[in-house]
Design an enzyme around this catalytic site. Structure first.
Site, mmCIF file in Angstrom:
data_model
loop_
_atom_site.group_PDB
_atom_site.id
_atom_site.type_symbol
_atom_site.label_atom_id
_atom_site.label_comp_id
_atom_site.label_asym_id
_atom_site.label_seq_id
_atom_site.Cartn_x
_atom_site.Cartn_y
_atom_site.Cartn_z
ATOM 1 C CG LEU A 32 -15.355 34.060 45.017
ATOM 2 C CD1 LEU A 32 -15.508 32.850 45.924
ATOM 3 C CD2 LEU A 32 -16.722 34.601 44.608
ATOM 4 C CB ALA A 33 -9.663 32.991 43.738
ATOM 5 C CD GLU A 67 -13.735 47.731 48.509
ATOM 6 O OE1 GLU A 67 -12.816 46.899 48.614
ATOM 7 O OE2 GLU A 67 -13.879 48.667 49.299
ATOM 8 C CG ASN A 106 -12.814 41.174 37.187
ATOM 9 O OD1 ASN A 106 -13.281 40.396 36.352
ATOM 10 N ND2 ASN A 106 -12.166 40.760 38.260
ATOM 11 C CE1 TYR A 144 -18.831 38.005 44.207
ATOM 12 C CE2 TYR A 144 -17.426 39.136 42.632
ATOM 13 C CZ TYR A 144 -17.577 38.326 43.739
ATOM 14 O OH TYR A 144 -16.468 37.829 44.378
#
Length: 142
Positions: A71-72, A102, A107, A114
């Site tokens: 996801l970016a 994961e 991060n 999330y």
């Protein structure tokens, strides 16, 4: 913002570009993107601002759950709701299936993102990444 679940080869090239920009040497290879693109179990969601692809989500349907693989969002479009909209779209599209992923333990921005989107840490995979860093597994009941 427009979200699409069917992508073109041109979209795939844009996804690769964003991935390399955001993940650097940890980005997937061209072969990995092509392989994922060709699998029936792969899920691609992309978000557009006007006609420009600015964010993407790649997942895999694993029968009873959905694994979010990547996801970016392009840097200049960060924190404008694109990634959150893609996660929301994924959750709506796959109601009843657990979502999981994961993320590197260091991060903290991704972990906070999330958690804000309903994911909870469930366990740690020790030394999961090439650099020896742990992975945090996050899940969301859907």
């Amino acid at each position: 913002m427009k979200i699409k679940s069917k992508i073109t080869k041109r979209d795939l090239l844009e996804i690769e570009k964003i991935s390399h920009e955001r993940f650097g040497n940890e980005s997937w290879t061209e072969a990995q993107f092509e392989s994922s693109y060709s699998l029936d179990s792969s899920i691609f969601l992309v978000a557009f601002e006007k006609e420009k692809l600015v964010s993407f989500l790649i997942g895999q349907d694993t029968v009873d759950s959905i694994n979010i693989l990547l996801l970016a969002t392009e840097k200049e479009f960060e924190k404008k709701g694109f990634a959150g909209a893609l996660v929301k779209e994924l959750a709506e599209k796959f109601k009843g299936k657990k979502l999981w992923l994961e993320v590197k333990e260091s991060n903290s921005c991704a972990i906070k993102f999330y958690q804000k989107n309903g994911f909870k840490p469930v366990y740690t995979r020790k030394k999961y990444y090439k650099d020896g860093e742990n992975a945090i597994i996050l899940e969301r009941e859907n």
